[in-house]
Write a protein that holds these residues in place. Sequence first.
Motif, PDB file in Angstrom:
ATOM      1  N   LEU A  10       0.564  -1.423  -0.412  1.00  0.00           N
ATOM      2  CA  LEU A  10       0.129   0.288  -0.089  1.00  0.00           C
ATOM      3  C   LEU A  10       0.657   1.335   0.054  1.00  0.00           C
ATOM      4  O   LEU A  10       0.099   1.841  -0.561  1.00  0.00           O
ATOM      5  N   ALA A  11       1.997   1.560   0.598  1.00  0.00           N
ATOM      6  CA  ALA A  11       2.790   2.047   0.936  1.00  0.00           C
ATOM      7  C   ALA A  11       3.453   2.747  -0.545  1.00  0.00           C
ATOM      8  O   ALA A  11       3.878   3.300  -0.763  1.00  0.00           O
ATOM      9  N   LEU A  12       4.144   1.569  -1.035  1.00  0.00           N
ATOM     10  CA  LEU A  12       4.584   1.665  -2.559  1.00  0.00           C
ATOM     11  C   LEU A  12       3.286   2.649  -3.320  1.00  0.00           C
ATOM     12  O   LEU A  12       4.078   2.703  -4.434  1.00  0.00           O
ATOM     13  N   VAL A  13       2.474   1.879  -3.278  1.00  0.00           N
ATOM     14  CA  VAL A  13       1.387   2.682  -4.802  1.00  0.00           C
ATOM     15  C   VAL A  13       1.191   3.231  -4.093  1.00  0.00           C
ATOM     16  O   VAL A  13       0.982   4.499  -4.985  1.00  0.00           O
ATOM     17  N   LEU A  14       1.192   4.023  -2.731  1.00  0.00           N
ATOM     18  CA  LEU A  14       1.193   5.275  -2.923  1.00  0.00           C
ATOM     19  C   LEU A  14       1.774   6.336  -2.265  1.00  0.00           C
ATOM     20  O   LEU A  14       1.728   7.580  -3.294  1.00  0.00           O
ATOM     21  N   THR A  15       3.188   6.231  -2.938  1.00  0.00           N
ATOM     22  CA  THR A  15       3.996   6.553  -3.048  1.00  0.00           C
ATOM     23  C   THR A  15       4.132   6.598  -4.341  1.00  0.00           C
ATOM     24  O   THR A  15       4.858   7.839  -5.331  1.00  0.00           O
ATOM     25  N   SER A  16       3.993   5.589  -5.356  1.00  0.00           N
ATOM     26  CA  SER A  16       4.302   5.593  -6.544  1.00  0.00           C
ATOM     27  C   SER A  16       3.500   7.082  -7.832  1.00  0.00           C
ATOM     28  O   SER A  16       3.592   6.242  -8.673  1.00  0.00           O
ATOM     29  N   CYS A  17       2.311   7.067  -7.232  1.00  0.00           N
ATOM     30  CA  CYS A  17       0.984   7.282  -7.751  1.00  0.00           C
ATOM     31  C   CYS A  17       1.622   8.407  -7.659  1.00  0.00           C
ATOM     32  O   CYS A  17       0.641   9.862  -8.372  1.00  0.00           O
ATOM     33  N   SER A  18       2.344   8.800  -6.611  1.00  0.00           N
ATOM     34  CA  SER A  18       2.263  10.334  -5.996  1.00  0.00           C
ATOM     35  C   SER A  18       2.472  11.238  -8.007  1.00  0.00           C
ATOM     36  O   SER A  18       3.439  10.475  -8.900  1.00  0.00           O
ATOM     37  N   PRO A  19       2.256  12.412  -7.850  1.00  0.00           N
ATOM     38  CA  PRO A  19       2.553  13.360  -9.252  1.00  0.00           C
ATOM     39  C   PRO A  19       4.319  13.066  -8.785  1.00  0.00           C
ATOM     40  O   PRO A  19       4.445  14.033  -8.044  1.00  0.00           O
ATOM     41  N   THR A  20       4.587  13.735 -10.314  1.00  0.00           N
ATOM     42  CA  THR A  20       6.431  13.545 -10.353  1.00  0.00           C
ATOM     43  C   THR A  20       6.433  15.149 -10.048  1.00  0.00           C
ATOM     44  O   THR A  20       6.078  16.062 -10.613  1.00  0.00           O
ATOM     45  N   PRO A  21       7.558  15.516  -9.886  1.00  0.00           N
ATOM     46  CA  PRO A  21       8.173  17.228  -9.047  1.00  0.00           C
ATOM     47  C   PRO A  21       8.548  17.654 -10.909  1.00  0.00           C
ATOM     48  O   PRO A  21       8.791  17.031 -11.315  1.00  0.00           O
ATOM     49  N   LEU A  22       7.926  18.455 -11.060  1.00  0.00           N
ATOM     50  CA  LEU A  22       8.289  19.397 -11.643  1.00  0.00           C
ATOM     51  C   LEU A  22       9.869  19.834 -11.931  1.00  0.00           C
ATOM     52  O   LEU A  22      10.700  20.480 -11.127  1.00  0.00           O
ATOM     53  N   PRO A  23      10.517  19.720 -12.867  1.00  0.00           N
ATOM     54  CA  PRO A  23      11.814  20.102 -13.121  1.00  0.00           C
ATOM     55  C   PRO A  23      11.728  21.753 -12.874  1.00  0.00           C
ATOM     56  O   PRO A  23      10.900  22.623 -12.381  1.00  0.00           O
ATOM     57  N   LEU A  24      13.066  22.060 -12.163  1.00  0.00           N
ATOM     58  CA  LEU A  24      13.142  23.382 -11.852  1.00  0.00           C
ATOM     59  C   LEU A  24      13.998  24.041 -12.522  1.00  0.00           C
ATOM     60  O   LEU A  24      14.783  24.106 -13.410  1.00  0.00           O
ATOM     61  N   PRO A  25      13.086  25.934 -13.144  1.00  0.00           N
ATOM     62  CA  PRO A  25      13.851  26.355 -13.920  1.00  0.00           C
ATOM     63  C   PRO A  25      15.326  26.714 -13.603  1.00  0.00           C
ATOM     64  O   PRO A  25      15.702  26.752 -12.626  1.00  0.00           O
ATOM     65  N   THR A  26      15.917  26.560 -14.330  1.00  0.00           N
ATOM     66  CA  THR A  26      17.474  27.430 -14.771  1.00  0.00           C
ATOM     67  C   THR A  26      17.640  28.546 -14.226  1.00  0.00           C
ATOM     68  O   THR A  26      16.528  29.300 -14.924  1.00  0.00           O
ATOM     69  N   PRO A  27      18.472  28.826 -13.459  1.00  0.00           N
ATOM     70  CA  PRO A  27      18.799  29.843 -13.506  1.00  0.00           C
ATOM     71  C   PRO A  27      18.928  30.822 -13.627  1.00  0.00           C
ATOM     72  O   PRO A  27      19.622  30.284 -14.968  1.00  0.00           O
ATOM     73  N   THR A  28      18.386  32.373 -14.421  1.00  0.00           N
ATOM     74  CA  THR A  28      19.051  33.152 -15.022  1.00  0.00           C
ATOM     75  C   THR A  28      19.900  34.452 -14.418  1.00  0.00           C
ATOM     76  O   THR A  28      19.669  34.385 -13.651  1.00  0.00           O
ATOM     77  N   PHE A  29      21.354  34.042 -15.277  1.00  0.00           N
ATOM     78  CA  PHE A  29      21.518  34.903 -14.647  1.00  0.00           C
ATOM     79  C   PHE A  29      21.995  36.718 -14.715  1.00  0.00           C
ATOM     80  O   PHE A  29      21.809  36.449 -16.182  1.00  0.00           O
ATOM     81  N   THR A  30      22.511  37.160 -14.072  1.00  0.00           N
ATOM     82  CA  THR A  30      22.481  38.678 -14.615  1.00  0.00           C
ATOM     83  C   THR A  30      23.637  39.625 -14.992  1.00  0.00           C
ATOM     84  O   THR A  30      24.785  39.007 -13.923  1.00  0.00           O
ATOM     85  N   PRO A  31      24.090  39.819 -15.737  1.00  0.00           N
ATOM     86  CA  PRO A  31      25.182  40.257 -15.850  1.00  0.00           C
ATOM     87  C   PRO A  31      25.716  42.062 -14.592  1.00  0.00           C
ATOM     88  O   PRO A  31      24.991  42.142 -13.797  1.00  0.00           O
TER      89      PRO A  31
END
Length: 56
Positions: A10-31
């Motif tokens: 049950l624990a494996l099923v609940l954790t496997s059905c959780s949404p995948t985390p969205l990739p973090l946006p890459t930081p933009t560097f200000t000059p």
Amino acid sequence: MKRFSLAVILALVLTSCSPTPLPLPTPTFTPTPTPQPLELVVLHTNDTWGYIFPCG
């Protein structure tokens, strides 16, 4: 033992059905602002009349 394996499944099923985390946006560097050139005006005179003949 059966109860333990049911809880694990049950624990494996609940954790496997959780949404995948969205990739973090890459930081933009200000000059970093570069230092601006300094404008310097040097005034030079060879006028020495004020030292030799003050007030005139």
